[in-house]
Design an enzyme around this catalytic site. Structure first.
Site, mmCIF file in Angstrom:
data_model
loop_
_atom_site.group_PDB
_atom_site.id
_atom_site.type_symbol
_atom_site.label_atom_id
_atom_site.label_comp_id
_atom_site.label_asym_id
_atom_site.label_seq_id
_atom_site.Cartn_x
_atom_site.Cartn_y
_atom_site.Cartn_z
ATOM 1 N N SER A 22 0.829 -1.206 0.000
ATOM 2 C CA SER A 22 0.000 0.000 0.000
ATOM 3 C C SER A 22 0.866 1.259 0.000
ATOM 4 C CB SER A 22 -0.895 -0.002 1.243
ATOM 5 O OG SER A 22 -1.646 1.187 1.324
ATOM 6 N N LYS A 46 -3.758 1.941 -2.260
ATOM 7 C CA LYS A 46 -3.377 3.125 -1.477
ATOM 8 C C LYS A 46 -4.286 3.256 -0.271
ATOM 9 C CE LYS A 46 -2.547 8.080 -2.054
ATOM 10 N NZ LYS A 46 -1.257 7.984 -1.344
ATOM 11 N N ASN A 70 9.408 8.766 3.809
ATOM 12 C CA ASN A 70 8.228 9.410 3.236
ATOM 13 C C ASN A 70 7.325 9.925 4.344
ATOM 14 O OD1 ASN A 70 5.276 8.135 3.258
ATOM 15 N ND2 ASN A 70 6.747 6.455 3.517
ATOM 16 N N GLY A 73 1.397 11.274 4.508
ATOM 17 C CA GLY A 73 0.302 11.635 5.399
ATOM 18 C C GLY A 73 -1.066 11.136 4.954
ATOM 19 N N ASN A 101 -6.544 -1.161 1.909
ATOM 20 C CA ASN A 101 -5.766 -0.748 3.074
ATOM 21 C C ASN A 101 -6.508 0.390 3.775
ATOM 22 O OD1 ASN A 101 -3.587 1.193 4.324
ATOM 23 N ND2 ASN A 101 -2.607 -0.804 4.200
ATOM 24 N N CYS A 132 0.768 3.725 10.948
ATOM 25 C CA CYS A 132 1.317 4.806 10.125
ATOM 26 C C CYS A 132 2.117 5.774 10.993
ATOM 27 C CB CYS A 132 0.196 5.566 9.411
ATOM 28 S SG CYS A 132 0.814 6.803 8.259
#
Length: 301
Positions: A22, A46, A70, A73, A101, A132
């Site tokens: 993802s 994504k 990366n 966000g 995802n 994340c």
């Protein structure tokens, strides 16, 4: 001899174990004119949230030796666009495993987002990102606490019927405790690892390179760490593990599967080479022949 590349993730059968991760392959549609997407075992789309997100300010990418940082966000058009537009368009050209995802900022948001995605006919699996590292107030709050990870998992399982895989963060002291908490709460499988938290500084400007200061560090440099965590979790849990983190070659895929992964995701390498996943799939039969492997079942050491 013809090599059997198929793998089984629970009740799902994939033609091969290679899945673009993802955030590194868009919604799959971006590459449909470049090669036949059906060579891929699955595609992890994504990351989607309940509402559309613009993401973090730019710059969002910092190059590193053997990898990158990366801080995108979770920029995305929202789950409703995912299920109404992106998945149906992809399903027209792709017959393999489509993985949605999902990210969120509260238990209720995760649950509602997964409920909507679960109802989408073209989606085969939900991959829940509780890890994340570059969104303030985001999944990391859930991904570092076993009790919160279990709560998220249990809550999502109550409103879904499709397989739910929890994507785990490496930014913890005990990855097995996180994995076991999700397994005990009903997760169908686990994906690990997500990126590590890292940063770079522009020594001429004396400022962090990415606007968000820190971001997710990925690429070949993290492969040994990812491999270790996959090995630990796969040997501690009974549910399937999808291994990712620094995978860049067919050799990496086999090594991940020997560590206990059932399938393998390719992440940062797709950003360096958009054909990476396809090339890895194509390289697997010759490598298997060289290693005396006829099929990809039970490779775990």
């Amino acid at each position: 001899m013809v090599k059997d590349l198929t793998v089984k993730l629970g009740d799902l059968t994939l033609n091969n174990p290679v899945i673009p991760a993802s955030g590194t392959f868009g919604f799959g549609l971006e590459m449909q004119d470049e090669f036949d997407l059906n060579v891929l075992g699955g595609i992890s789309l994504k990351g989607s949230t309940l509402e559309p997100r613009f993401g973090n300010p730019t710059p969002r990418i910092a190059e590193c030796r053997e990898g990158l940082i990366n801080s995108v966000g979770l920029q995305n058009p929202g789950v409703d666009v995912l299920i109404a537009e992106k998945v149906p368009a992809l399903r027209k050209v792709y017959k393999g495993c489509i993985i949605a995802n999902i990210s969120g900022f509260s238990v209720d948001e995760y649950v509602e987002c997964c409920r909507r995605a679960d109802a989408c006919e073209g989606i085969d699996m939900l991959e829940v990102n509780i890890s994340c590292p570059n969104v303030h107030g985001g999944g990391m709050a859930f991904g570092t606490d076993p009790k919160m990870a279990a709560l998220i998992t249990e809550s999502i399982k109550k409103v879904t019927s499709k397989p739910v895989y929890i994507k785990l963060s490496p930014n913890v002291t005990d990855i097995v405790a996180m994995a076991k908490a999700c397994e005990d709460a009903g997760a169908d499988g686990l994906t690990l690892i997500n990126t590590l938290l890292g940063m770079r500084i522009d020594i001429r400007r004396r400022k962090p390179i990415v606007a968000n200061t820190m971001g997710g560090f990925s690429g070949p440099a993290i492969f040994p760490l990812a491999l270790r965590m996959v090995y630990q979790v796969a040997h501690a849990c009974k549910i399937p593990v999808i291994g990712c983190g620094g995978v860049a070659t067919a050799e990496d895929v086999i090594e991940m599967m020997m560590a206990g992964a059932t399938a393998v995701q390719v992440g940062a390498e797709n950003l360096r080479n958009p054909y990476a996943s396809k090339e890895i799939v194509e390289a697997l039969p010759a490598l298997m022949d060289k290693l005396g492997i006829d099929n990809l079942n039970n490779l775990s050491i």
